[in-house]
Design a protein around this motif. Structure first.
Motif, PDB file in Angstrom:
ATOM      1  N   MET A 196       0.340  -0.973   0.032  1.00 16.14           N
ATOM      2  CA  MET A 196       0.238  -0.247   0.209  1.00 16.14           C
ATOM      3  C   MET A 196       0.825   1.639   0.100  1.00 16.14           C
ATOM      4  O   MET A 196       0.720   1.967   1.209  1.00 16.14           O
ATOM      5  CB  MET A 196      -0.894   0.091   1.150  1.00 16.14           C
ATOM      6  CG  MET A 196      -1.657  -1.600   1.081  1.00 16.14           C
ATOM      7  SD  MET A 196      -3.065  -0.940   2.835  1.00 16.14           S
ATOM      8  CE  MET A 196      -3.583   0.121   2.476  1.00 16.14           C
ATOM      9  N   SER A 197       2.244   1.367  -0.850  1.00 14.74           N
ATOM     10  CA  SER A 197       2.648   2.381  -0.454  1.00 14.74           C
ATOM     11  C   SER A 197       1.956   3.335  -1.640  1.00 14.74           C
ATOM     12  O   SER A 197       2.769   4.890  -0.461  1.00 14.74           O
ATOM     13  CB  SER A 197       4.419   1.714  -1.796  1.00 14.74           C
ATOM     14  OG  SER A 197       4.738   1.099  -0.958  1.00 14.74           O
ATOM     15  N   ALA A 198       1.323   3.385  -2.753  1.00 13.41           N
ATOM     16  CA  ALA A 198       0.519   4.495  -2.948  1.00 13.41           C
ATOM     17  C   ALA A 198      -0.395   5.552  -1.886  1.00 13.41           C
ATOM     18  O   ALA A 198       0.174   6.221  -1.671  1.00 13.41           O
ATOM     19  CB  ALA A 198      -0.436   4.030  -3.737  1.00 13.41           C
ATOM     20  N   LEU A 199      -1.041   4.793  -1.273  1.00 13.24           N
ATOM     21  CA  LEU A 199      -1.667   5.623   0.236  1.00 13.24           C
ATOM     22  C   LEU A 199      -0.932   5.830   1.252  1.00 13.24           C
ATOM     23  O   LEU A 199      -1.384   6.635   1.216  1.00 13.24           O
ATOM     24  CB  LEU A 199      -2.628   4.520   0.452  1.00 13.24           C
ATOM     25  CG  LEU A 199      -3.875   4.546   1.818  1.00 13.24           C
ATOM     26  CD1 LEU A 199      -4.656   5.176   0.807  1.00 13.24           C
ATOM     27  CD2 LEU A 199      -3.813   3.308   2.586  1.00 13.24           C
ATOM     28  N   PHE A 200       0.269   5.419   2.169  1.00 14.07           N
ATOM     29  CA  PHE A 200       1.594   5.688   2.410  1.00 14.07           C
ATOM     30  C   PHE A 200       1.689   7.172   2.106  1.00 14.07           C
ATOM     31  O   PHE A 200       1.863   8.358   2.754  1.00 14.07           O
ATOM     32  CB  PHE A 200       2.736   4.547   2.567  1.00 14.07           C
ATOM     33  CG  PHE A 200       3.555   5.633   3.488  1.00 14.07           C
ATOM     34  CD1 PHE A 200       2.951   5.602   4.599  1.00 14.07           C
ATOM     35  CD2 PHE A 200       4.219   6.198   2.936  1.00 14.07           C
ATOM     36  CE1 PHE A 200       4.662   5.660   6.118  1.00 14.07           C
ATOM     37  CE2 PHE A 200       5.550   7.109   3.640  1.00 14.07           C
ATOM     38  CZ  PHE A 200       5.624   6.088   5.245  1.00 14.07           C
ATOM     39  N   GLN A 201       2.203   7.333   0.432  1.00 16.55           N
ATOM     40  CA  GLN A 201       2.587   8.210  -0.086  1.00 16.55           C
ATOM     41  C   GLN A 201       1.448   9.420   0.188  1.00 16.55           C
ATOM     42  O   GLN A 201       1.466  10.971  -0.309  1.00 16.55           O
ATOM     43  CB  GLN A 201       3.437   8.366  -1.228  1.00 16.55           C
ATOM     44  CG  GLN A 201       4.922   7.533  -1.664  1.00 16.55           C
ATOM     45  CD  GLN A 201       4.604   6.902  -2.554  1.00 16.55           C
ATOM     46  OE1 GLN A 201       4.618   7.604  -3.517  1.00 16.55           O
ATOM     47  NE2 GLN A 201       5.275   5.735  -2.579  1.00 16.55           N
ATOM     48  N   ASN A 202       0.713   8.734  -0.283  1.00 15.77           N
ATOM     49  CA  ASN A 202      -0.692  10.247  -0.643  1.00 15.77           C
ATOM     50  C   ASN A 202      -1.172  11.367   0.473  1.00 15.77           C
ATOM     51  O   ASN A 202      -1.333  12.045   1.169  1.00 15.77           O
ATOM     52  CB  ASN A 202      -2.031   9.754  -1.203  1.00 15.77           C
ATOM     53  CG  ASN A 202      -3.092  10.432  -1.324  1.00 15.77           C
ATOM     54  OD1 ASN A 202      -3.249  10.770  -2.076  1.00 15.77           O
ATOM     55  ND2 ASN A 202      -4.580  10.107  -0.298  1.00 15.77           N
ATOM     56  N   PHE A 229      13.450  11.368   3.288  1.00 11.14           N
ATOM     57  CA  PHE A 229      13.320  12.352   2.570  1.00 11.14           C
ATOM     58  C   PHE A 229      12.968  12.725   1.353  1.00 11.14           C
ATOM     59  O   PHE A 229      12.788  13.547   1.088  1.00 11.14           O
ATOM     60  CB  PHE A 229      14.744  11.271   2.223  1.00 11.14           C
ATOM     61  CG  PHE A 229      15.717  11.812   1.015  1.00 11.14           C
ATOM     62  CD1 PHE A 229      16.732  13.398   1.316  1.00 11.14           C
ATOM     63  CD2 PHE A 229      15.650  12.025   0.194  1.00 11.14           C
ATOM     64  CE1 PHE A 229      17.159  14.194   0.626  1.00 11.14           C
ATOM     65  CE2 PHE A 229      16.186  12.970  -1.217  1.00 11.14           C
ATOM     66  CZ  PHE A 229      16.876  13.594  -0.425  1.00 11.14           C
ATOM     67  N   TYR A 230      12.173  11.867   1.148  1.00 11.29           N
ATOM     68  CA  TYR A 230      11.437  11.903  -0.727  1.00 11.29           C
ATOM     69  C   TYR A 230      10.179  13.075   0.186  1.00 11.29           C
ATOM     70  O   TYR A 230       9.632  13.870  -0.563  1.00 11.29           O
ATOM     71  CB  TYR A 230      11.256  10.692  -1.123  1.00 11.29           C
ATOM     72  CG  TYR A 230      11.972  10.307  -2.319  1.00 11.29           C
ATOM     73  CD1 TYR A 230      13.016  10.764  -2.851  1.00 11.29           C
ATOM     74  CD2 TYR A 230      12.459   8.834  -1.695  1.00 11.29           C
ATOM     75  CE1 TYR A 230      13.656  10.547  -3.693  1.00 11.29           C
ATOM     76  CE2 TYR A 230      13.644   8.796  -2.296  1.00 11.29           C
ATOM     77  CZ  TYR A 230      14.077   9.435  -3.191  1.00 11.29           C
ATOM     78  OH  TYR A 230      15.998   8.814  -4.024  1.00 11.29           O
ATOM     79  N   THR A 231       9.694  12.365   1.612  1.00  9.94           N
ATOM     80  CA  THR A 231       8.366  13.193   1.805  1.00  9.94           C
ATOM     81  C   THR A 231       9.025  14.848   2.269  1.00  9.94           C
ATOM     82  O   THR A 231       8.101  15.636   2.210  1.00  9.94           O
ATOM     83  CB  THR A 231       7.908  12.045   3.187  1.00  9.94           C
ATOM     84  OG1 THR A 231       7.625  11.145   2.689  1.00  9.94           O
ATOM     85  CG2 THR A 231       6.751  13.216   3.763  1.00  9.94           C
ATOM     86  N   PHE A 232       9.676  14.822   2.131  1.00  9.06           N
ATOM     87  CA  PHE A 232      10.900  16.019   3.198  1.00  9.06           C
ATOM     88  C   PHE A 232      10.493  16.978   1.378  1.00  9.06           C
ATOM     89  O   PHE A 232      10.023  18.163   1.823  1.00  9.06           O
ATOM     90  CB  PHE A 232      11.570  15.807   3.772  1.00  9.06           C
ATOM     91  CG  PHE A 232      12.498  17.398   4.273  1.00  9.06           C
ATOM     92  CD1 PHE A 232      12.006  17.932   5.557  1.00  9.06           C
ATOM     93  CD2 PHE A 232      13.459  18.051   3.714  1.00  9.06           C
ATOM     94  CE1 PHE A 232      12.561  18.683   5.751  1.00  9.06           C
ATOM     95  CE2 PHE A 232      13.392  19.720   3.575  1.00  9.06           C
ATOM     96  CZ  PHE A 232      13.206  19.395   5.209  1.00  9.06           C
ATOM     97  N   ASN A 233      11.204  16.432   0.383  1.00  8.48           N
ATOM     98  CA  ASN A 233      11.522  16.800  -0.247  1.00  8.48           C
ATOM     99  C   ASN A 233      10.344  17.510  -1.367  1.00  8.48           C
ATOM    100  O   ASN A 233       9.919  18.494  -1.222  1.00  8.48           O
ATOM    101  CB  ASN A 233      12.354  15.853  -0.984  1.00  8.48           C
ATOM    102  CG  ASN A 233      13.431  16.247  -0.744  1.00  8.48           C
ATOM    103  OD1 ASN A 233      14.688  17.017  -0.426  1.00  8.48           O
ATOM    104  ND2 ASN A 233      14.613  15.418  -1.860  1.00  8.48           N
ATOM    105  N   GLU A 234       9.053  16.348  -1.118  1.00  9.28           N
ATOM    106  CA  GLU A 234       7.853  16.815  -2.017  1.00  9.28           C
ATOM    107  C   GLU A 234       7.419  17.987  -0.925  1.00  9.28           C
ATOM    108  O   GLU A 234       6.648  18.926  -1.508  1.00  9.28           O
ATOM    109  CB  GLU A 234       7.684  15.539  -2.010  1.00  9.28           C
ATOM    110  CG  GLU A 234       5.376  15.601  -2.339  1.00  9.28           C
ATOM    111  CD  GLU A 234       5.856  16.198  -4.308  1.00  9.28           C
ATOM    112  OE1 GLU A 234       4.780  16.379  -4.822  1.00  9.28           O
ATOM    113  OE2 GLU A 234       6.883  15.049  -4.614  1.00  9.28           O
ATOM    114  N   LEU A 235       7.139  18.124   0.275  1.00  9.59           N
ATOM    115  CA  LEU A 235       6.306  19.283   1.116  1.00  9.59           C
ATOM    116  C   LEU A 235       6.977  20.428   0.589  1.00  9.59           C
ATOM    117  O   LEU A 235       6.342  21.074   0.670  1.00  9.59           O
ATOM    118  CB  LEU A 235       6.124  18.774   2.592  1.00  9.59           C
ATOM    119  CG  LEU A 235       5.131  17.521   3.080  1.00  9.59           C
ATOM    120  CD1 LEU A 235       5.466  16.820   3.888  1.00  9.59           C
ATOM    121  CD2 LEU A 235       4.419  16.897   2.184  1.00  9.59           C
TER     122      LEU A 235
END
Length: 448
Positions: A196-202, A229-235
């Motif tokens: 469920m990676s897509a749900l987590f990322q969303n 790291f990718y979450t931080f960058n996106e935000l």
């Protein structure tokens, strides 16, 4: 004789039979109310008084009643207050929260008690509070990211929740999330396990504000660090607010990727230090007022003087002594607090906070140098090594930040402190004799 005279006569007999302290505590508050053919009714402060009297003096009182009235009479109790009234937390005084508001609180996961108005400000936390308040009023624009670090129980979680509550008040539609780093890791693992990676990322990458607590939990968790790291960058790239807390500054988060450390340092770094005595007193008074508790000033001063480095423990101790007093009917005094908190206070006394001054004094004595040299600009080997040892011990034996340590060593830069710590660690690992000497100094510091 009327019931007042009857009770006075019985009370006088009890006073002669009992220790004065027990009489004053348990019998003096009793007031006679009504006498019938078979019952003598008295009023006591609460049920716990009646339980004590039932167990220790009821038979004796009924015997004295029978002797004075020439008939068998049983003792009956009325309660002046119930426990909730004593604790001043009756449900009548608390307005019910509408279902819609409960739903909102659950969705945003912010503690409604943690707001900026209830955060006691002092020089030890003023900068951290100011940056969070500025971010709450203008999220993602001026101060981003914000990295707050400090010891346990000093208000970091309060600031995160206060920021979330303030943003929510200003913008009901904002997508906010408060989460601990441990929960972030657990949800990341679950997303991999259940595909469920897509749900987590969303969930984590479509926020207006991410408030993440105890980031040090990411240490040694490589995959979780990469995901964050990718979450931080996106935000960050979309100018969304990020606020992070930790028990140490970014540079001291060992085994966390350098690229993450770098991002933590992009914005504002603020530390939260243990509050001074006046602030601790203010915190306890605010806590007592918020919980509708009456606590004498001398008891508040005692608690504030004894528990110095953990606000959460201090507030918990306040609730503990008030509850104990209410449950047992024991007067709320310093002696009561000492007895109830003997385990906590003893630990505090045994583990007296180690000061940098004490470390400097003992290290200087061990290396046969003047303590003034610790704060001087001298760089000779005879001075540099003891100074580095003292800096290392200040970092490991106290909760002081590297910036503050540098200031206590004559205004040295925090990078100088980090260099000293790394050098001493290396020496201790490679030289058993040096390691033994450092351990000896540590024992002397702790035992002084």
């Amino acid at each position: 004789m009327d019931i007042q005279q009857i009770w006075q006569k019985i009370a006088k007999t009890l006073e002669e039979q009992m220790p004065q302290e027990s009489f004053d505590l348990w019998i003096k508050p009793i007031q006679p109310v009504e006498l019938t053919e078979k019952k003598f009714t008295v009023t006591v402060p609460n049920k716990f008084f009646s339980d004590w009297v039932n167990q220790h003096q009821k038979a004796n009182i009924e015997k004295l009643l029978s002797e004075n009235l020439d008939r068998k009479v049983s003792l009956n109790f009325n309660f002046l207050q119930d426990l909730e009234a004593i604790l001043k937390t009756t449900k009548e005084n608390i307005e019910p929260v509408p279902e819609e508001e409960i739903k909102t609180i659950l969705e945003q996961e912010f503690n409604p008690k943690y707001i900026f108005d209830t955060f006691i400000e002092s020089h030890s936390n003023r900068f951290a509070k100011a940056t969070c308040l500025a971010a709450a009023n203008n999220p993602g624009k001026q101060y981003n990211p914000i990295f707050i670090y400090g010891g346990v129980g000093l208000g970091k979680t309060h600031l995160l929740n206060a920021t979330g509550n303030e943003i929510r008040q200003n913008n009901k539609q904002a997508k906010l999330l408060y989460v601990t780093a441990e929960r972030f890791v657990n949800e990341f693992i679950d997303s991999l396990t259940h595909n469920m990676s897509a749900l987590f990322q969303n969930k984590f990458r479509n926020l207006d504000c991410l408030l993440i607590d105890d980031i040090q939990f990411l240490i040694n968790k490589t995959s979780s660090q990469e995901s964050f790291f990718y979450t931080f960058n996106e935000l960050f790239d979309h100018r969304k607010q990020i606020i992070i807390t930790s028990d140490r500054p970014p540079k001291e988060l060992s085994n966390i990727e350098e690229r993450l450390i770098s991002r933590f340092e992009w914005g504002i770094i603020a530390d939260v230090k243990p509050p001074d005595l006046e602030t601790r007193i203010a915190i306890l008074r605010r806590k007592a007022e918020g919980e509708r508790l009456f606590v004498p000033d001398d008891v508040i001063l005692y608690l504030a003087s004894q528990i110095k480095t953990n606000v959460r423990k201090m507030e918990g101790s306040l609730i503990r002594i008030v509850a104990f007093s209410a449950l047992t009917g024991t007067p709320l005094t310093i002696d009561t607090a000492k007895e109830i908190l003997s385990d906590i206070i003893r630990r505090e006394e045994i583990a007296k906070p180690i000061t940098i001054e004490r470390i400097q004094k003992i290290v200087a004595k061990h290396f046969h140098i003047d303590i003034k040299d610790m704060r001087s600009k001298k760089r000779t080997d005879e001075i540099a090594l003891p100074r580095q040892v003292a800096m290392y011990l200040s970092r490991t034996l106290t909760e002081t930040s590297t910036i503050a340590i540098g200031e206590d060593f004559g205004g040295k830069d925090h990078t100088t402190v980090l260099h000293a710590c790394n050098k001493i660690k290396t020496l201790m690992t490679s030289d058993p004799f040096f390691n033994a000497n450092i351990n000896k100094i540590i024992q002397e510091i702790k035992s002084e």
